[in-house]
Design a protein around this motif. Structure first.
Motif, PDB file in Angstrom:
ATOM      1  N   ALA A  51      13.074   4.651   9.631  1.00 62.61           N
ATOM      2  CA  ALA A  51      11.759   4.986   9.085  1.00 62.61           C
ATOM      3  C   ALA A  51      11.214   3.851   8.225  1.00 62.61           C
ATOM      4  N   ALA A  52       9.963   3.519   8.454  1.00 68.10           N
ATOM      5  CA  ALA A  52       9.252   2.534   7.629  1.00 68.10           C
ATOM      6  C   ALA A  52       8.250   3.305   6.773  1.00 68.10           C
ATOM      7  N   TRP A  53       8.539   3.428   5.499  1.00 74.25           N
ATOM      8  CA  TRP A  53       7.714   4.239   4.605  1.00 74.25           C
ATOM      9  C   TRP A  53       6.576   3.402   4.027  1.00 74.25           C
ATOM     10  N   TYR A  54       5.391   4.012   4.081  1.00 68.26           N
ATOM     11  CA  TYR A  54       4.197   3.433   3.477  1.00 68.26           C
ATOM     12  C   TYR A  54       3.654   4.438   2.479  1.00 68.26           C
ATOM     13  N   LEU A  55       3.272   3.920   1.323  1.00 67.28           N
ATOM     14  CA  LEU A  55       2.855   4.784   0.223  1.00 67.28           C
ATOM     15  C   LEU A  55       1.328   4.817   0.126  1.00 67.28           C
ATOM     16  N   LEU A  56       0.775   6.023   0.153  1.00 61.15           N
ATOM     17  CA  LEU A  56      -0.664   6.250   0.034  1.00 61.15           C
ATOM     18  C   LEU A  56      -0.943   6.802  -1.363  1.00 61.15           C
ATOM     19  N   GLU A  57      -1.781   6.103  -2.109  1.00 57.44           N
ATOM     20  CA  GLU A  57      -2.044   6.482  -3.507  1.00 57.44           C
ATOM     21  C   GLU A  57      -3.554   6.583  -3.738  1.00 57.44           C
ATOM     22  N   LYS A  58      -3.901   7.487  -4.635  1.00 60.64           N
ATOM     23  CA  LYS A  58      -5.321   7.677  -5.028  1.00 60.64           C
ATOM     24  C   LYS A  58      -5.543   6.967  -6.357  1.00 60.64           C
ATOM     25  N   GLN A  59      -6.417   5.987  -6.325  1.00 59.09           N
ATOM     26  CA  GLN A  59      -6.744   5.226  -7.531  1.00 59.09           C
ATOM     27  C   GLN A  59      -8.219   5.483  -7.863  1.00 59.09           C
ATOM     28  N   GLY A  60      -8.441   6.487  -8.707  1.00 63.20           N
ATOM     29  CA  GLY A  60      -9.821   6.856  -9.019  1.00 63.20           C
ATOM     30  C   GLY A  60     -10.507   7.419  -7.788  1.00 63.20           C
ATOM     31  N   ASP A  61     -11.567   6.743  -7.339  1.00 64.17           N
ATOM     32  CA  ASP A  61     -12.277   7.186  -6.136  1.00 64.17           C
ATOM     33  C   ASP A  61     -11.851   6.413  -4.894  1.00 64.17           C
ATOM     34  N   ASP A  62     -10.823   5.613  -5.024  1.00 61.11           N
ATOM     35  CA  ASP A  62     -10.377   4.792  -3.896  1.00 61.11           C
ATOM     36  C   ASP A  62      -8.960   5.209  -3.460  1.00 61.11           C
ATOM     37  N   TRP A  63      -8.704   4.901  -2.180  1.00 61.03           N
ATOM     38  CA  TRP A  63      -7.352   5.064  -1.624  1.00 61.03           C
ATOM     39  C   TRP A  63      -6.788   3.680  -1.361  1.00 61.03           C
ATOM     40  N   GLN A  64      -5.515   3.544  -1.575  1.00 61.29           N
ATOM     41  CA  GLN A  64      -4.837   2.300  -1.205  1.00 61.29           C
ATOM     42  C   GLN A  64      -3.485   2.632  -0.566  1.00 61.29           C
ATOM     43  N   VAL A  65      -3.084   1.764   0.350  1.00 65.40           N
ATOM     44  CA  VAL A  65      -1.806   1.946   1.046  1.00 65.40           C
ATOM     45  C   VAL A  65      -1.000   0.658   0.920  1.00 65.40           C
ATOM     46  N   ARG A  66       0.277   0.800   0.665  1.00 63.04           N
ATOM     47  CA  ARG A  66       1.179  -0.350   0.576  1.00 63.04           C
ATOM     48  C   ARG A  66       2.539   0.061   1.130  1.00 63.04           C
ATOM     49  N   ARG A  67       3.282  -0.947   1.493  1.00 59.29           N
ATOM     50  CA  ARG A  67       4.627  -0.678   1.999  1.00 59.29           C
ATOM     51  C   ARG A  67       5.539  -0.379   0.831  1.00 59.29           C
ATOM     52  N   ALA A  68       6.460   0.565   1.042  1.00 57.99           N
ATOM     53  CA  ALA A  68       7.394   0.937  -0.018  1.00 57.99           C
ATOM     54  C   ALA A  68       8.210  -0.274  -0.432  1.00 57.99           C
ATOM     55  N   GLY A  69       8.207  -0.561  -1.736  1.00 60.83           N
ATOM     56  CA  GLY A  69       8.915  -1.707  -2.270  1.00 60.83           C
ATOM     57  C   GLY A  69       8.035  -2.902  -2.519  1.00 60.83           C
ATOM     58  N   ASP A  70       6.801  -2.892  -1.966  1.00 59.52           N
ATOM     59  CA  ASP A  70       5.875  -3.995  -2.185  1.00 59.52           C
ATOM     60  C   ASP A  70       4.894  -3.626  -3.288  1.00 59.52           C
ATOM     61  N   SER A  71       4.452  -4.634  -4.002  1.00 55.22           N
ATOM     62  CA  SER A  71       3.496  -4.385  -5.088  1.00 55.22           C
ATOM     63  C   SER A  71       2.047  -4.539  -4.643  1.00 55.22           C
ATOM     64  N   LEU A  72       1.803  -5.356  -3.616  1.00 59.07           N
ATOM     65  CA  LEU A  72       0.436  -5.605  -3.194  1.00 59.07           C
ATOM     66  C   LEU A  72       0.032  -4.597  -2.126  1.00 59.07           C
ATOM     67  N   PRO A  73      -1.146  -4.038  -2.242  1.00 57.00           N
ATOM     68  CA  PRO A  73      -1.611  -3.084  -1.233  1.00 57.00           C
ATOM     69  C   PRO A  73      -1.995  -3.785   0.060  1.00 57.00           C
ATOM     70  N   LEU A  74      -1.841  -3.072   1.150  1.00 66.72           N
ATOM     71  CA  LEU A  74      -2.235  -3.598   2.456  1.00 66.72           C
ATOM     72  C   LEU A  74      -3.711  -3.359   2.727  1.00 66.72           C
ATOM     73  N   ALA A  75      -4.240  -2.298   2.166  1.00 63.64           N
ATOM     74  CA  ALA A  75      -5.668  -1.990   2.367  1.00 63.64           C
ATOM     75  C   ALA A  75      -6.119  -1.058   1.255  1.00 63.64           C
ATOM     76  N   THR A  76      -7.400  -1.153   0.936  1.00 70.36           N
ATOM     77  CA  THR A  76      -8.025  -0.279  -0.060  1.00 70.36           C
ATOM     78  C   THR A  76      -9.383   0.146   0.486  1.00 70.36           C
ATOM     79  N   TRP A  77      -9.715   1.431   0.412  1.00 71.18           N
ATOM     80  CA  TRP A  77     -10.998   1.923   0.895  1.00 71.18           C
ATOM     81  C   TRP A  77     -11.481   3.051  -0.003  1.00 71.18           C
ATOM     82  N   SER A  78     -12.734   3.256   0.036  1.00 75.88           N
ATOM     83  CA  SER A  78     -13.352   4.272  -0.819  1.00 75.88           C
ATOM     84  C   SER A  78     -13.232   5.644  -0.165  1.00 75.88           C
ATOM     85  N   ASP A  79     -13.027   6.643  -0.995  1.00 76.23           N
ATOM     86  CA  ASP A  79     -12.924   8.006  -0.487  1.00 76.23           C
ATOM     87  C   ASP A  79     -14.284   8.543  -0.041  1.00 76.23           C
TER      88      ASP A  79
END
Length: 386
Positions: A51-79
């Motif tokens: 399994a390759a886990w990716y973390l989806l987090e809500k930052q205010g009105d935006d969503w961001q996704v990053r790979r588990a263990g990485d600090s930099l997000p792969l993408a950020t988009w508005s809700d």
């Protein structure tokens, strides 16, 4: 589930429970982590598998996704974007990831989570959800139906007979709107967890009824390949056994052929020994048995001049028979006595007078002397047998 599986289920549960309570899972987890840490990050992603886990987090009105263990997000988009645009943004971020390995976890901030440490009996490892529901009223101000919760084994220090666990809960009024929003957008998640540094804590607050159903074609392929490998191993072993049996049969044939040849050689050797023994016996008998010529010579010297022989015979037993005529046949016993060639001379039958010659007709038998009983020859009378 078949009756056989049901009968084995308690045994399997006991084995599973004994494995989980043993130190081996923690050892292998630590060992695997240490080995993985020696590899570069790119290699870990390439060869990690599973399994390759990716973390989806809500930052205010935006969503961001990053790979588990990485600090930099792969993408950020508005809700506020429409669902199609949000799915495109997520798909672009996860491009190149095997769909079978892709797992997305919704990570909530720690400020929204309630955590309580527990010390539970070892037997409670198999029923953590039930234990969590029981401990909810004691450890939190909520009831079990008001929260989404999970209990994890922290592998921490604990007294004998107990293990360290942690109860993690989040109010449903906090989590359920986020889940509804993700379902409306069309984003499926595999777990609800809490962020712990750059990784996830390791719990799953997602309700079981909302867990996605996944197909595992690669797992079926792996099982088919494993079965093919087992079949090939069995066939290789069978071929090896067949070759060994063929070699053994060939060797057995050679041994049988050599045994037959050895038997022939043994028969020829025995025949040679028998022939040699017979030849030796004949040679020995010829060497130690007086010849007919020596017998005639001895009788010619011992019989008086008025006696002659008509017939002389020697059989295989060494018995000598001689027939003839003499004027005084009774004196012939004394004449042949002391002969080195014959012994035990006696008349056979009666002595009869021959009216034609006026002599006595006799028939005597004697025995050839054996080598060890051969006596020294006595002086012989002169004369010749007729």
């Amino acid at each position: 589930m078949s009756s056989a599986t049901q009968s084995l289920q308690p045994l399997l549960d006991n084995v599973r429970r004994a494995w989980r309570t043993s130190p081996m899972p923690r050892f292998f987890q630590w060992w695997g982590g240490e080995l993985a840490a020696l590899l570069p990050v790119r290699w870990r992603y390439a060869f990690g598998g599973g399994a390759a886990w990716y973390l989806l987090e809500k930052q205010g009105d935006d969503w961001q996704v990053r790979r588990a263990g990485d600090s930099l997000p792969l993408a950020t988009w508005s809700d506020s974007l429409d669902p199609a645009a949000q799915l495109v943004a997520l798909s672009d971020a996860l491009r190149g990831v095997d769909p079978e390995d892709l797992h997305i976890a919704l990570c909530l901030p720690s400020t929204t989570m309630l955590r309580r440490s527990l010390l539970l009996p070892i037997a409670a490892r198999e029923s953590l959800q039930q234990i969590g529901a029981f401990e909810m009223d004691r450890q939190t101000p909520f009831r079990a139906e008001q929260v989404r919760y999970d209990v994890r084994d922290t592998q921490g220090p604990a007294p004998a007979g107990r293990f360290a666990a942690e109860l993690v809960a989040v109010p449903r009024q906090t989590l359920d709107p986020l889940l509804e929003r993700l379902r409306a957008v069309g984003i499926g998640i595999d777990a609800v967890d809490m962020a712990s540094g750059y990784d996830r804590l390791g719990v799953n607050l997602l309700p079981p009824e909302q867990a996605p159903r996944r197909s595992h074609p690669r797992q079926r392929l792996n099982l088919a390949l494993a079965a093919a490998c087992v079949l090939l191993v069995v066939m290789s072993l069978g071929e090896w056994l067949h070759n060994r049996q063929a070699a053994l049969s060939a060797m057995q044939s050679q041994v049988d052929s050599m045994r037959a040849e050895a038997q022939k050689v043994a028969a020829l050797r025995q025949q040679l020994q028998d022939n040699a023994g017979a030849a030796g016996f004949l040679a020995d008998r010829k060497l130690h048995t007086p010849s007919a010529l020596s017998l005639l010579d001895d009788l010619s010297q011992r019989l008086p001049d008025d006696a002659w022989l008509e017939r002389l015979s020697i059989d295989n037993a060494g018995q000598v028979g001689f027939q003839g005529q003499s004027k005084q046949a009774a004196k012939l016993i004394d004449a042949v006595k002391g002969s080195p060639v014959i012994t035990d001379a006696n008349f056979q039958g009666t002595i009869q007078a021959d009216p034609t010659t006026g002599k006595e007709r006799f028939y005597m038998v004697a025995q050839l002397r054996k080598p060890d009983t051969k006596a020294k020859a006595t002086p012989a009378h002169t004369g010749s047998a007729r």
